[in-house]
Motif scaffolding. Structure first.
Motif, short mmCIF file in Angstrom:
data_model
loop_
_atom_site.label_atom_id
_atom_site.label_comp_id
_atom_site.label_asym_id
_atom_site.label_seq_id
_atom_site.Cartn_x
_atom_site.Cartn_y
_atom_site.Cartn_z
N ALA A 57 3.49 -2.69 9.44
CA ALA A 57 2.75 -3.94 9.64
C ALA A 57 3.69 -5.14 9.69
N PHE A 83 -2.02 1.63 -1.27
CA PHE A 83 -0.76 2.06 -0.65
C PHE A 83 -0.70 3.56 -0.41
N SER A 84 -1.09 4.36 -1.40
CA SER A 84 -0.99 5.81 -1.20
C SER A 84 -2.04 6.29 -0.21
N TYR A 85 -3.23 5.70 -0.27
CA TYR A 85 -4.31 6.18 0.61
C TYR A 85 -4.59 5.20 1.76
N MET A 86 -3.81 4.14 1.83
CA MET A 86 -3.91 3.15 2.92
C MET A 86 -5.31 2.55 3.05
N ASP A 87 -6.03 2.47 1.95
CA ASP A 87 -7.38 1.90 1.96
C ASP A 87 -7.30 0.51 1.32
N GLN A 91 -2.90 2.89 -5.86
CA GLN A 91 -3.12 4.17 -5.15
C GLN A 91 -4.00 3.98 -3.93
N GLN A 92 -5.10 3.27 -4.13
CA GLN A 92 -6.03 3.09 -3.02
C GLN A 92 -5.37 2.31 -1.89
N LYS A 146 -3.15 13.21 1.40
CA LYS A 146 -2.67 12.90 0.06
C LYS A 146 -3.80 12.80 -0.95
N ASN A 202 -6.95 -1.44 7.25
CA ASN A 202 -5.71 -0.68 7.26
C ASN A 202 -4.67 -1.55 7.95
N TYR A 203 -3.65 -2.01 7.19
CA TYR A 203 -2.75 -3.00 7.81
C TYR A 203 -1.80 -2.38 8.82
N ASP A 258 4.19 5.45 0.67
CA ASP A 258 3.58 4.24 0.12
C ASP A 258 4.09 2.98 0.82
#
Lengths: 330, 430
Positions: free
Chosen positions: B103, A296-300, A293-294, B394, A79-80, B96
Motif C-alpha cells: 500500500a 495485519f495477520s488477516y488483512m481485515d 491480528q485482525q 492463516k 483491505n489497504y 504481516d
C-alpha cells in the motif's frame, strides 16, 4: 513573594490572571496604553502560535489524522493492499465484533490484566519508593537497579524470564513446591497470563518508583516532624501524611498504569514466538493483540480498526472516570 | 527583531520536523520488521538507474546467503539488473508487513514464497501472475521445470511463481541419542506406532522425550497427510484420518513421549533436536544446512515421514517455494528477468549443496550423488502432497494451532481430535 499584584494573581505580559480568568488592563487601569498593549499582545500570540506550530502539526499528522482515519476505516470492509475492493458497510464491523467470542475473551484478558497489574505495580512501586527515599546506604545503586528493567527491551526481559519459568526451571520448581504444576508457565493455558503479569510488573515497577520518589521528595519534612512530636508512629505518618500528600501522583501512576497495561504487546509477542499472538490457545490474547491480528495477520483492517476504536473508548472512559473520581475526592 | 528571530526559529523547527518525516518514510521498512540495512533508500535507487543497471529488491525470510544470493552472482553484468535483499525475521513478520508495504509502495519487486499459506494473497491480488513473461519469452526456464512443481504454482490456468527447489518433508533423527539409547538403523520407524515404540525406549533408557512436535500448521499437516488425511483446500478437514492424526499427537503428548519447542522456550524444532531435548522431529531438508552450520558435531539421519498403519502409500508434505512478482512493483519486467536469471545452473548446484532437490529432473542424479544421505527423498517426492490449506489460510492455521494448544497445554483439557476437525470444518470448510 509580593510583587505588587493582588494575592493569587499572576502577571503575563500586560495582563493579570487570577484563577483562570484574566483581568484585562484597559486604558483606565493602564494609563492609556491600550493601542500599544493590544499590538504587543497580538505579536506575542503570533509568536506563541509559531512556537507551538511544529508540535501542533506533529499532533495533527501523527495522532489526529490516524485516529480519525481508523474511525473511518472501521465503517469499511477495508483491505489497504487492494483499495479498489473497499466498501462502506456501516456498523457491520461493530456488530460482528460484539458477536465474536474471541473479542470478548481478549477484552476479558485486558481487563484482568489492568485489574491485577495496575494495583500491584502501584503498591509495589510505592513501597519501594518509600524504602528508597529513606536514609539508607547505596540508595543510588538500589534506585538504578530497580529502574534498569524498565529500560531493557521487553522482548529480552520476557525471554530471560522464560528460562526461570521453563518446566523444571528455578521459578516453576519453586511454585511446584507450593502445589502448582511444574510446567513451562509461558506454554500453559493456566499459567501463561500469570507469567505475563509477573514479567510486566517486574519491568514496570522501576518506572513508577521513580515517579513516586519524585513526589515523596516534595512532601515537606516539617509535616513529618510535627506528626512525630504529636506522637504519630511510622504507619500513621505514612497513611495520614505521605499517602494524601502524593495523591495526585498516585492518580497519575494509576492512569498511566492503566493505559499501558491495556496496550501490552511486546511481552505477548515474545511469548508467542512463531505461534499466533496470544498463544498458548489465546490465553494471553488482549484487545491489542486481537486488533493487530485482525488488521495485519488477516488483512481485515476495517474489523481491526473497529476493535481499536472500542479499545480507545474503553481507555478514554476509564480515564474520565478516574479523573472525575479524583476531582470529587479533592 | 524578536519577531524575526521567533519566525526563523519556528521555520527551523518545522523543517526539522519535515526532515524527520522524510527520514521516517525511508526507514519505515526496516522498523516494520525487516533487518537488512541495505534496503534503505533502495526504492529511490531503483528509480534512478545508474547507467543501464536497475536495482530491484527481493523479499522473503530464511537463509538468503545460501538459498538466494548464489543465484544473483553475475546478474548485474549479464542483464543489467541488481538485486538487493530485504530479509524478514520470520514468515509471520513477512506476511504481516507486506500488505502495508504494498500500500505504501515500499514493497520489494519480487519475493521468495513457500507453497503454504499463499492462496489468500493470490486471491487478494497481492501476488500477480507471471504467465505473460513466460509467454513473451522473458522467462525461459519454465519448460525445464518438473510438472509436479509447475502444478503447485499454476492456479486457474495462470502461473503465479517460478519454483526454485522442491523437497519432501523429512523425519529427522539425532543419531547420537539414537545410538545412546541402544537403537540401531534396523529400528528406524516406518509407522507412527514404530515411533511410539522408539519413544518408549528413549523414556526407559535415557529418561527423555523421544519426539519433538512443533505446534505449527506445517507439522500438523505432516501428521494428517501421513495418516491418509489432509485439508483438501478446506473440503476434507473433518475426516477420520485427520481426527486420528491429531488424536495421535494429543495422546503421545499426554503420555510424555512428546516435547514441544514452545515449552522449551524456542520456536524451531531443529533447535530441540540439536540441543538433544528430543531425538526425532518432523522437519525439512533445511535441517541439513542448519545442522552443518549450528551443530556440526550432531549426526542426523533424514528419513521419509512415517505413516499410519496400513497407509503405506502416503507421506508428508511437499515444499516447492517460488519466486513471485508482487503487485505494484516499479520494475515488473526487470523483476521477471531477475527471476529467470536466478534459475541458473550454479544456483541449482548451490541449492543441491544445502540439501534441496532441484526442480529440473535432469539434475536428480547429481543430487543423489552429492547428497547420498538424502537420495531416498527424491523418490518420496511423488508420494508427497501440497499443503492444501483452506482459502482462509492463516486464519485456519491459527485456529488449528490454538485448538491443539488447548488440547496439549491445558492439563485438564478433554478436547479430542474429532472435535477439533469438526469445529475447523464448520468454521473454515468449503
Amino acid at each position: 513573594m509580593w510583587c505588587g499584584l493582588p494575592a493569587g494573581c499572576v502577571r503575563w505580559g500586560d495582563s493579570i490572571y487570577k484563577k483562570g480568568a484574566y483581568i484585562k488592563m484597559t486604558a483606565d487601569n493602564t494609563g492609556g496604553k491600550k493601542k500599544k498593549t493590544s499590538k504587543m499582545r497580538r505579536q506575542e500570540a503570533v509568536a506563541g502560535w509559531i512556537f507551538v506550530l511544529p508540535a501542533v502539526l506533529f499532533w495533527l499528522i501523527w495522532f489526529l489524522y490516524p485516529a480519525l482515519k481508523a474511525i473511518s476505516i472501521s465503517f469499511f470492509q477495508y483491505n489497504y493492499a487492494t483499495p479498489e475492493t473497499n466498501t462502506f458497510i456501516g456498523l457491520a464491523n461493530y456488530v460482528r465484533l460484539f458477536q465474536d467470542p474471541k473479542f470478548f475473551t481478549a477484552m476479558g484478558h485486558s481487563f484482568l490484566m489492568v485489574a491485577i497489574v495496575v494495583p500491584l505495580q502501584t503498591i509495589l512501586s510505592f513501597a519501594i519508593a518509600v524504602l528508597l527515599n529513606g536514609p539508607i546506604r547505596l540508595k543510588g545503586f538500589y534506585r538504578s537497579s530497580c529502574y534498569i528493567p524498565y529500560v531493557i527491551s521487553a522482548m529480552a526481559v520476557t525471554i530471560f524470564f522464560m528460562y526461570f519459568f521453563v518446566k523444571g526451571g528455578p521459578a516453576s520448581s519453586f511454585f511446584a513446591l507450593l502445589g502448582m504444576e511444574n510446567v513451562s508457565w509461558f506454554a500453559s493455558t493456566k499459567y501463561a497470563m500469570a507469567f505475563l503479569m509477573i514479567v510486566y510488573v517486574w519491568q514496570q515497577v522501576g518506572f513508577y518508583m521513580v515517579i513516586f520518589i519524585g513526589a515523596l521528595q516534595e512532601v515537606p519534612m516539617e509535616l513529618y516532624e510535627a506528626a512525630k512530636v504529636d506522637g504519630a508512629n511510622a504507619w500513621q505518618r505514612l497513611t495520614k501524611i505521605t499517602v494524601p500528600m502524593i495523591k495526585n501522583t498516585t492518580y497519575l501512576v494509576l492512569t498511566f498504569g492503566m493505559i499501558n497495561a491495556f496496550q501490552i504487546f511486546d511481552q505477548i509477542a515474545a511469548m508467542s514466538k512463531q505461534s499466533p499472538l496470544g498463544s498458548p490457545s489465546g490465553a494471553t490474547s488482549t484487545l491489542v493483540t486481537f486488533l493487530y491480528q485482525q488488521s495485519f495477520s488477516y488483512m481485515d483492517m476495517g474489523y481491526g480498526s473497529a476493535a481499536a476504536v472500542v479499545l480507545f473508548l474503553i481507555i478514554f472512559s476509564l480515564s474520565a472516570v478516574r479523573e472525575t473520581a479524583g476531582r470529587r475526592s479533592d | 527583531m524578536k519577531k524575526v528571530l521567533a519566525l526563523l526559529l519556528a521555520l527551523l523547527m518545522v523543517s526539522a520536523l519535515a526532515a524527520c518525516g522524510q527520514d521516517g518514510k525511508e526507514s519505515s521498512t526496516p522498523s516494520s520488521g525487516t533487518d537488512n540495512s541495505s534496503i534503505s533508500g533502495a526504492a529511490d535507487e531503483s528509480q534512478a538507474s545508474t547507467g543501464d543497471t536497475v536495482t530491484i529488491r527481493m523479499g522473503g525470510w530464511g537463509n538468503f546467503a545460501d538459498e538466494h544470493e548464489p543465484g544473483t552472482v553475475g546478474m548485474e553484468e549479464a542483464i543489467g539488473v541488481k538485486v538487493e535483499f530485504q530479509k524478514y525475521p520470520t514468515d509471520a513478520a513477512f506476511w504481516d508487513n507486506l500488505p502495508a508495504q504494498i500500500a505504501a509502495k515500499t514493497a520489494p519487486e519480487f519475493i521468495a514464497l513457500s507453497n503454504e499459506l499463499y492462496l489468500p494473497y493470490i486471491n487478494d491480488g497481492l501476488i500477480i501472475p507471471i504467465s505473460k513473461y513466460i509467454d513473451d519469452g522473458t522467462i525461459t526456464c519454465w519448460d525445464s521445470i518438473g510438472d509436479n512443481v509447475k502444478d503447485i504454482w499454476t492456479i486457474d490456468g495462470e502461473v503465479y511463481g517460478i519454483p526454485f527447489y522442491q523437497t519432501p518433508a523429512v523425519f529427522a533423527v539425532n543419531m547420537d541419542l539414537w545410538n545412546e539409547a541402544g537403537l540401531t538403523e534396523a529400528d528406524f520407524p516406518e509407522t507412527w506406532d514404530d515411533v511410539l515404540d522408539v519413544c518408549r525406549v528413549f523414556k526407559d533408557e535415557l529418561g527423555m522425550t523421544g519426539l519433538c512436535f512443533n505446534t505449527q500448521e506445517f507439522h500438523f499437516t505432516q501428521y494428517c497427510l501421513s495418516f491418509g488425511g489432509g485439508w483438501g483446500l478446506g473440503k476434507t478437514i473433518d475426516t477420520p484420518e485427520n481426527a486420528a492424526a491429531l488424536q495421535f499427537i494429543i495422546n503421545a503428548y499426554h503420555q510424555g513421549y512428546v516435547v514441544t519447542p514452545k515449552e522449551l522456550g524456542v520456536g524451531y524444532d531443529g533447535n530441540v533436536v540439536m540441543s538433544g531435548d528430543a531425538a526425532m522431529s518432523t522437519g525439512g531438508t533445511w535441517y541439513v544446512n542448519d545442522f552443518k552450520k549450528n551443530a556440526p558435531d550432531v549426526e542426523v539421519k533424514y528419513l521419509t515421514i512415517p505413516h499410519a498403519e496400513g497407509k503405506d502409500d502416503v507421506s508428508g508434505t511437499f515444499h516447492a517455494p517460488c519466486y513471485a512478482l508482487l503487485k505494484g512493483g516499479a520494475h515488473e519486467k526487470e523483476a521477471a528477468m531477475a527471476i529467470n536469471y536466478m534459475m541458473n545452473d550454479s544456483h541449482d548446484e548451490a541449492l543441491i549443496d544445502i540439501g534441496y532437490i532441484p526442480v529440473n529432473s535432469d539434475l536428480f542424479d547429481t543430487f543423489k550423488e552429492r547428497q547420498p544421505e538424502l537420495a531416498g527423498l527424491v523418490d518420496a517426492v511423488s508420494k508427497s502432497n501440497g499443503f492444501g490449506y483452506p482459502p482462509a489460510g492463516k486464519k485456519f492455521a491459527d485456529a488449528l494451532i490454538s485448538k491443539m494448544e488447548e488440547a496439549l497445554f491445558n492439563s485438564d483439557s478433554t478436547v479430542t481430535g474429532s472435535q477439533i476437525v469438526k469445529e475447523l470444518q464448520e468454521e473454515y470448510g468449503e
